[in-house]
Design a protein around this motif. Structure first.
Motif, PDB file in Angstrom:
ATOM      1  N   ALA A 253       0.823  -1.205   0.000  1.00 16.27           N
ATOM      2  CA  ALA A 253       0.000   0.000   0.000  1.00 16.27           C
ATOM      3  C   ALA A 253       0.859   1.258   0.000  1.00 16.27           C
ATOM      4  O   ALA A 253       0.560   2.234  -0.691  1.00 16.27           O
ATOM      5  CB  ALA A 253      -0.935  -0.010   1.211  1.00 16.27           C
ATOM      6  N   ARG A 254       1.949   1.229   0.780  1.00  9.56           N
ATOM      7  CA  ARG A 254       2.821   2.407   0.824  1.00  9.56           C
ATOM      8  C   ARG A 254       3.458   2.660  -0.543  1.00  9.56           C
ATOM      9  O   ARG A 254       3.502   3.793  -1.021  1.00  9.56           O
ATOM     10  CB  ARG A 254       3.911   2.212   1.887  1.00  9.56           C
ATOM     11  N   ARG A 255       3.968   1.594  -1.159  1.00  9.48           N
ATOM     12  CA  ARG A 255       4.580   1.764  -2.473  1.00  9.48           C
ATOM     13  C   ARG A 255       3.527   2.199  -3.488  1.00  9.48           C
ATOM     14  O   ARG A 255       3.794   3.032  -4.360  1.00  9.48           O
ATOM     15  CB  ARG A 255       5.237   0.442  -2.909  1.00  9.48           C
ATOM     16  N   GLY A 256       2.320   1.646  -3.372  1.00  9.50           N
ATOM     17  CA  GLY A 256       1.241   2.031  -4.268  1.00  9.50           C
ATOM     18  C   GLY A 256       0.917   3.508  -4.166  1.00  9.50           C
ATOM     19  O   GLY A 256       0.704   4.189  -5.187  1.00  9.50           O
ATOM     20  N   MET A 257       0.893   4.029  -2.946  1.00  8.93           N
ATOM     21  CA  MET A 257       0.610   5.448  -2.774  1.00  8.93           C
ATOM     22  C   MET A 257       1.731   6.303  -3.366  1.00  8.93           C
ATOM     23  O   MET A 257       1.480   7.359  -3.970  1.00  8.93           O
ATOM     24  CB  MET A 257       0.427   5.770  -1.290  1.00  8.93           C
ATOM     25  N   GLU A 258       2.969   5.850  -3.237  1.00  8.67           N
ATOM     26  CA  GLU A 258       4.089   6.587  -3.831  1.00  8.67           C
ATOM     27  C   GLU A 258       3.936   6.666  -5.356  1.00  8.67           C
ATOM     28  O   GLU A 258       4.097   7.737  -5.955  1.00  8.67           O
ATOM     29  CB  GLU A 258       5.409   5.894  -3.480  1.00  8.67           C
ATOM     30  N   VAL A 259       3.635   5.518  -5.982  1.00  5.91           N
ATOM     31  CA  VAL A 259       3.485   5.493  -7.439  1.00  5.91           C
ATOM     32  C   VAL A 259       2.275   6.309  -7.866  1.00  5.91           C
ATOM     33  O   VAL A 259       2.307   7.028  -8.881  1.00  5.91           O
ATOM     34  CB  VAL A 259       3.378   4.036  -7.936  1.00  5.91           C
ATOM     35  N   ARG A 260       1.208   6.206  -7.115  1.00  5.96           N
ATOM     36  CA  ARG A 260      -0.009   6.972  -7.430  1.00  5.96           C
ATOM     37  C   ARG A 260       0.295   8.462  -7.476  1.00  5.96           C
ATOM     38  O   ARG A 260      -0.148   9.181  -8.375  1.00  5.96           O
ATOM     39  CB  ARG A 260      -1.081   6.654  -6.378  1.00  5.96           C
ATOM     40  N   ARG A 261       1.081   8.932  -6.509  1.00 10.32           N
ATOM     41  CA  ARG A 261       1.439  10.353  -6.480  1.00 10.32           C
ATOM     42  C   ARG A 261       2.374  10.709  -7.629  1.00 10.32           C
ATOM     43  O   ARG A 261       2.258  11.788  -8.227  1.00 10.32           O
ATOM     44  CB  ARG A 261       2.079  10.710  -5.134  1.00 10.32           C
ATOM     45  N   GLU A 262       3.309   9.803  -7.951  1.00 12.84           N
ATOM     46  CA  GLU A 262       4.242  10.075  -9.043  1.00 12.84           C
ATOM     47  C   GLU A 262       3.514  10.194 -10.381  1.00 12.84           C
ATOM     48  O   GLU A 262       3.868  11.023 -11.216  1.00 12.84           O
ATOM     49  CB  GLU A 262       5.276   8.951  -9.105  1.00 12.84           C
ATOM     50  N   HIS A 268      -3.907  15.890  -7.156  1.00  6.75           N
ATOM     51  CA  HIS A 268      -5.035  14.976  -7.378  1.00  6.75           C
ATOM     52  C   HIS A 268      -5.194  14.002  -6.216  1.00  6.75           C
ATOM     53  O   HIS A 268      -6.304  13.793  -5.721  1.00  6.75           O
ATOM     54  CB  HIS A 268      -4.831  14.195  -8.677  1.00  6.75           C
ATOM     55  N   VAL A 269      -4.088  13.404  -5.780  1.00  7.10           N
ATOM     56  CA  VAL A 269      -4.176  12.415  -4.702  1.00  7.10           C
ATOM     57  C   VAL A 269      -4.613  13.070  -3.406  1.00  7.10           C
ATOM     58  O   VAL A 269      -5.415  12.509  -2.644  1.00  7.10           O
ATOM     59  CB  VAL A 269      -2.830  11.680  -4.532  1.00  7.10           C
ATOM     60  N   ASP A 270      -4.134  14.275  -3.142  1.00  4.65           N
ATOM     61  CA  ASP A 270      -4.550  14.980  -1.931  1.00  4.65           C
ATOM     62  C   ASP A 270      -6.052  15.250  -1.946  1.00  4.65           C
ATOM     63  O   ASP A 270      -6.725  15.132  -0.912  1.00  4.65           O
ATOM     64  CB  ASP A 270      -3.785  16.302  -1.790  1.00  4.65           C
ATOM     65  N   ARG A 271      -6.592  15.616  -3.110  1.00  5.41           N
ATOM     66  CA  ARG A 271      -8.037  15.838  -3.208  1.00  5.41           C
ATOM     67  C   ARG A 271      -8.800  14.536  -2.952  1.00  5.41           C
ATOM     68  O   ARG A 271      -9.818  14.525  -2.249  1.00  5.41           O
ATOM     69  CB  ARG A 271      -8.400  16.405  -4.581  1.00  5.41           C
ATOM     70  N   ALA A 272      -8.309  13.446  -3.529  1.00  3.95           N
ATOM     71  CA  ALA A 272      -8.969  12.154  -3.323  1.00  3.95           C
ATOM     72  C   ALA A 272      -8.940  11.754  -1.851  1.00  3.95           C
ATOM     73  O   ALA A 272      -9.930  11.254  -1.304  1.00  3.95           O
ATOM     74  CB  ALA A 272      -8.296  11.081  -4.187  1.00  3.95           C
ATOM     75  N   GLN A 273      -7.806  11.986  -1.199  1.00  9.64           N
ATOM     76  CA  GLN A 273      -7.690  11.641   0.219  1.00  9.64           C
ATOM     77  C   GLN A 273      -8.596  12.516   1.078  1.00  9.64           C
ATOM     78  O   GLN A 273      -9.195  12.056   2.057  1.00  9.64           O
ATOM     79  CB  GLN A 273      -6.242  11.782   0.677  1.00  9.64           C
ATOM     80  N   ARG A 289      -3.410  -0.313  -3.146  1.00 12.40           N
ATOM     81  CA  ARG A 289      -2.732  -1.601  -3.057  1.00 12.40           C
ATOM     82  C   ARG A 289      -2.686  -2.320  -4.404  1.00 12.40           C
ATOM     83  O   ARG A 289      -1.638  -2.780  -4.847  1.00 12.40           O
ATOM     84  CB  ARG A 289      -3.425  -2.508  -2.031  1.00 12.40           C
ATOM     85  N   TYR A 290      -3.857  -2.416  -5.028  1.00 10.43           N
ATOM     86  CA  TYR A 290      -3.975  -3.299  -6.193  1.00 10.43           C
ATOM     87  C   TYR A 290      -3.568  -2.600  -7.489  1.00 10.43           C
ATOM     88  O   TYR A 290      -2.660  -3.063  -8.192  1.00 10.43           O
ATOM     89  CB  TYR A 290      -5.405  -3.829  -6.277  1.00 10.43           C
ATOM     90  N   ALA A 291      -4.248  -1.473  -7.793  1.00 11.63           N
ATOM     91  CA  ALA A 291      -3.951  -0.807  -9.066  1.00 11.63           C
ATOM     92  C   ALA A 291      -2.540  -0.229  -9.071  1.00 11.63           C
ATOM     93  O   ALA A 291      -1.770  -0.446 -10.015  1.00 11.63           O
ATOM     94  CB  ALA A 291      -4.982   0.299  -9.323  1.00 11.63           C
ATOM     95  N   TRP A 292      -2.182   0.491  -7.999  1.00 16.49           N
ATOM     96  CA  TRP A 292      -0.906   1.196  -7.993  1.00 16.49           C
ATOM     97  C   TRP A 292       0.213   0.387  -7.367  1.00 16.49           C
ATOM     98  O   TRP A 292       1.362   0.460  -7.810  1.00 16.49           O
ATOM     99  CB  TRP A 292      -1.056   2.543  -7.284  1.00 16.49           C
ATOM    100  N   GLY A 293      -0.096  -0.393  -6.327  1.00 22.38           N
ATOM    101  CA  GLY A 293       0.948  -1.158  -5.647  1.00 22.38           C
ATOM    102  C   GLY A 293       1.289  -2.470  -6.320  1.00 22.38           C
ATOM    103  O   GLY A 293       2.385  -3.004  -6.120  1.00 22.38           O
ATOM    104  N   GLU A 294       0.368  -3.029  -7.118  1.00 20.87           N
ATOM    105  CA  GLU A 294       0.615  -4.311  -7.781  1.00 20.87           C
ATOM    106  C   GLU A 294       0.778  -4.142  -9.301  1.00 20.87           C
ATOM    107  O   GLU A 294       1.766  -4.602  -9.874  1.00 20.87           O
ATOM    108  CB  GLU A 294      -0.551  -5.275  -7.502  1.00 20.87           C
TER     109      GLU A 294
END
Length: 375
Positions: A253-262, A268-273, A289-294
């Protein structure tokens, strides 16, 4: 008909990351009763019984069995469930199975947690003697001393003691054979899977020194010692085990959030959060986790290729709000306006001219906004 698979219990969403939980010798998957339901909120949890334990058939293994044989049964179970790659956590003998899997089948293991276990179990002789005793006298006598071997004084889990007493003596002895032959100390440095070690400070069977030995040898391993815990930590200290496992398993999940932000940008991610509510929290976690982390971290395709595929899929399904977001993402991933136009032109052939017409309008608006912002 003879059973060919380990008895198991699956919990949690089928779409969540798989997590297999292995028990210790003499117990059933009830060892995880206070942990598995909590983990199943974010994982597809599959806990299983060893051969001759709980609901698993005793003839799945025989005399002279090895930990590799047990690992093969775990892989057969995963295959039957359509699980290609999974996290794994195991206690004692279950932990030894995890070490074997991480060493011999690293492509199947996404993360490993070894709990109250060891890379060796104090030599072959004690286990050979126990196997002979059980084959001769059954398990009633050993079950009487289970609490002393498993828990600190005054603590007991009657269900697990009953499971010990009711296990098949032949299969139990075969598991003892596997422990007698197990020793991975000279190969621990080859393990590359992200690994967590959990030790019970009051564990007489596999003291913390055994877990420290693994932690010192396995690259980048993490060791957690639990005060007051004995050998069956998930039953005696479930909250502490949960805390350690959640921190360990949260890596995706942590890696997924990093990629999502990149890819999508911080704004955009801040608005979603900020829009996240208790109702949508699990969905946001699933996306990270799934889309961005995997998926987006899979190195088979680069981000440019993934952006082109994503643009095409969004046009095909008419998701133009999402398309606008991913046009911006495509620019971050290195696509030029001309390349984005070429992708959309191809969608006119395979998705239809009206869909491409709307897509060009959306992309033109986003690119114009980007150009004005740059100026």
């Amino acid at each position: 008909m003879t059973a060919t698979l380990l008895n198991h219990l699956a919990e949690g969403p089928a779409s969540a990351p798989p997590l297999l939980l292995g028990p210790s010798l003499g117990t059933s998957y009830a060892l995880w009763d206070k942990v598995a339901p909590e983990l199943s909120a974010a994982h597809r949890v599959v806990r299983f019984d060893l051969p001759g334990h709980g609901g698993s058939a005793p003839d799945l293994i025989g005399p002279g069995a090895t930990v590799g044989d047990l690992a093969g049964l775990v892989l057969a179970l995963a295959d039957s469930l359509g699980i290609e790659r999974f996290g794994y956590a195991g206690v004692s003998l279950g932990g030894a199975v995890g070490l074997h899997l991480a060493l011999h089948h690293p492509e199947r293991i996404s993360s490993l947690a070894v709990i109250c276990s060891s890379a060796h179990f104090n030599g072959a002789k004690p286990w050979q003697e126990r196997a002979a005793l059980v084959r001769r006298e059954g398990l009633a006598g050993l079950a009487e001393s289970a609490d002393a071997r498993w828990f600190t004084p005054g603590f007991s889990v009657p269900r697990l003691v009953r499971d010990h007493r009711e296990a098949d003596p032949g299969a139990y002895a075969a598991c003892c054979d596997a422990l007698a032959a197990f020793d991975l100390r000279d190969r621990l440095a080859e393990i590359s899977v992200r690994t967590l070690l959990i030790a019970g400070r009051q564990d007489p069977a596999t003291p913390p020194a055994h877990l420290r030995e693994i932690a010192d040898a396995v690259p980048h391993a993490t060791l957690v010692e639990l005060p007051g815990a004995s050998h069956l930590a998930p039953a005696q200290c479930p909250e502490a085990v949960l805390t350690a496992l959640r921190a360990h398993l949260g890596g995706t999940a942590r890696r997924g959030m990093e990629v999502r932000r990149e890819v999508l940008g911080d704004a955009h991610v801040d608005r979603a959060q900020a829009r996240q509510t208790p109702f949508t929290a699990r969905f946001q976690d699933f996306i990270s986790r799934y889309a961005w982390g995997e998926i987006w971290t899979d190195p088979t395709l680069g981000r440019r290729e993934r952006s082109m595929i994503t643009l095409t899929a969004l046009v095909a399904h008419g998701h133009y709000d999402e398309l606008a977001m991913h046009v911006r993402a495509a620019r971050r991933n290195g696509l030029s306006p001309e390349e984005i136009g070429a992708v959309l032109l191809q969608t006119a052939v395979y998705c239809g001219v009206p869909a491409a017409n709307s897509a060009f309008a959306t992309a033109q608006r986003v690119l114009a906004e980007e150009e004005q912002g740059g100026e």
